[in-house]
Design an enzyme around this catalytic site. Structure first.
Site, PDB file in Angstrom:
ATOM      1  CG  ASN A   1      -1.708   1.252   1.382  1.00 25.11           C
ATOM      2  OD1 ASN A   1      -1.743   2.080   0.466  1.00 25.11           O
ATOM      3  ND2 ASN A   1      -2.372   1.418   2.529  1.00 25.11           N
TER       4      ASN A   1
ATOM      5  CE  LYS B   1      -0.186   3.239   4.807  1.00 27.98           C
ATOM      6  NZ  LYS B   1      -0.149   3.350   6.262  1.00 27.98           N
TER       7      LYS B   1
ATOM      8  CG  HIS C   1      -5.781   1.998   5.209  1.00 26.33           C
ATOM      9  ND1 HIS C   1      -5.362   2.955   6.107  1.00 26.33           N
ATOM     10  CD2 HIS C   1      -4.763   1.122   5.088  1.00 26.33           C
ATOM     11  CE1 HIS C   1      -4.125   2.663   6.500  1.00 26.33           C
ATOM     12  NE2 HIS C   1      -3.742   1.558   5.896  1.00 26.33           N
TER      13      HIS C   1
ATOM     14  CD  GLU D   1      -2.954   5.619   6.749  1.00 19.29           C
ATOM     15  OE1 GLU D   1      -2.912   5.676   5.505  1.00 19.29           O
ATOM     16  OE2 GLU D   1      -2.031   5.107   7.428  1.00 19.29           O
TER      17      GLU D   1
ATOM     18  CD  GLU E   1      -3.353  -2.338   7.301  1.00 21.93           C
ATOM     19  OE1 GLU E   1      -2.321  -2.659   6.719  1.00 21.93           O
ATOM     20  OE2 GLU E   1      -3.894  -1.227   7.159  1.00 21.93           O
TER      21      GLU E   1
ATOM     22  N   GLY F   1       2.647   2.412  10.742  1.00 18.11           N
ATOM     23  CA  GLY F   1       3.599   3.503  10.583  1.00 18.11           C
ATOM     24  C   GLY F   1       4.331   3.869  11.860  1.00 18.11           C
TER      25      GLY F   1
ATOM     26  CB  SER G   1       5.344  -1.794  12.050  1.00 18.65           C
ATOM     27  OG  SER G   1       4.964  -0.446  12.283  1.00 18.65           O
TER      28      SER G   1
HETATM   29  P1  13P Z   1       3.152   0.419   7.675  1.00 19.91           P
HETATM   30  O1  13P Z   1       3.638  -0.891   7.082  1.00 19.91           O
HETATM   31  O2  13P Z   1       3.894   1.606   7.165  1.00 19.91           O
HETATM   32  O3  13P Z   1       3.048   0.348   9.158  1.00 19.91           O
HETATM   33  O4  13P Z   1       1.647   0.630   7.123  1.00 19.91           O
HETATM   34  C1  13P Z   1       0.740  -0.403   7.220  1.00 19.91           C
HETATM   35  C2  13P Z   1      -0.462  -0.062   6.457  1.00 19.91           C
HETATM   36  O5  13P Z   1      -1.216   0.831   6.818  1.00 19.91           O
HETATM   37  C3  13P Z   1      -0.723  -0.809   5.208  1.00 19.91           C
HETATM   38  O6  13P Z   1      -2.004  -0.576   4.726  1.00 19.91           O
END
Ligand code: 13P
Length: 248
Positions: A9, A11, A93, A95, A164, A170, A208
């Site tokens: 992803n 982002k 997601h 976010e 997640e 992150g 992560s």
């Molecule tokens: P990270 O791997 O950067 O923690 O992000 C995970 C994520 O949100 C994947 O959709």
């Protein structure tokens, strides 16, 4: 048998130049033993489609509209994603849930649109740190799953779930393999109680994931691969994670 999937992803990261070198490195490595996908920002779909042509790496997007078409300024439909070669689309997601107010009903509607367009939705679920500390993890994830249980009842193998935990995204603080496995096992049990063929549903862990923790996470019996954020932007890291998946 559920095949493992490692999906990146990106982002809101990337540029024409950076994407080109990243995708060329992934294609050159030709990962084959597990399913691999990259979910890129909308403007880069055409570029990624072209660079991935003929490779085993699938293309995906990071969101889609809950509507088929119409006066929805700024939205992108699942049908449009399909036209650009997408096989997957992430929906729900954290976010999008937290920054754009998307609730469970909207997430389910998006997943349904994705399925209707021939895409595999990657439906994300997960608890915040506060919810975990208040021992609400199963209650929160249970409700997020219930919203898509009717879709899973019809298409168990055509929907991917991604657990997640928000506190692991992150932050560099992954869930331990045992914590992740515990939630994945709960998810299968919950769906089983809702009449879903839960053993057929691919379930990814995200938060992560790095080359050095992927192997242990992916070795868990109910974890079928990963949804990778930051580490999907570096070819060596992403391929290291893919390698951890393919060895099971
Ligand atoms: P990270 O791997 O950067 O923690 O992000 C995970 C994520 O949100 C994947 O959709």
């Amino acid at each position: 048998m559920r095949r493992q999937l490692v999906a990146g992803n990106w982002k809101m990261h990337g540029s024409l130049e950076a994407n080109s070198s990243l995708l060329q490195a992934l294609v050159a490595a030709a990962p084959a033993a597990c399913d691999v996908a990259v979910c890129v920002p909308f403007p880069y779909l055409a570029q990624a489609q072209q660079l991935l042509a003929g490779s085993s790496i699938a293309l995906g997007a990071q969101d889609c509209s809950m509507h088929e078409q119409g006066a929805f300024t700024g939205e992108v439909s699942a049908g449009m994603l399909r036209e650009f070669g997408c096989g997957y689309v992430i929906v729900g997601h954290s976010e999008r849930r937290s920054l754009h107010g998307e609730g469970d009903a909207a997430v389910a509607a998006k997943a349904e649109r994705a399925l209707a367009a021939g895409l595999i939705p990657i439906v994300c679920v997960g608890e915040t740190l506060q919810q975990r500390e208040q021992e609400q993890t199963e209650a929160v994830i249970g409700l997020q799953l219930d919203a898509v249980a009717h879709l899973l009842g019809r298409h168990a193998a055509r929907i991917v779930l991604a657990y997640e935990p928000v506190w692991a995204i992150g932050t560099g603080r992954s869930a331990s393999a045992a914590q992740a496995q515990q939630v994945h096992a709960f998810m299968r049990a919950r769906l089983g109680h809702r009449g879903v063929d839960a053993g057929s549903v691919p379930m990814l862990y995200g938060g992560s994931v790095k080359p050095d923790n992927a192997r242990e996470l992916f070795a868990q019996p109910d974890i079928d691969g990963g949804l990778i954020g930051g580490a999907s932007l570096k070819a060596a890291d992403f391929l290291g994670i893919v390698d951890a998946a393919r060895s099971h």
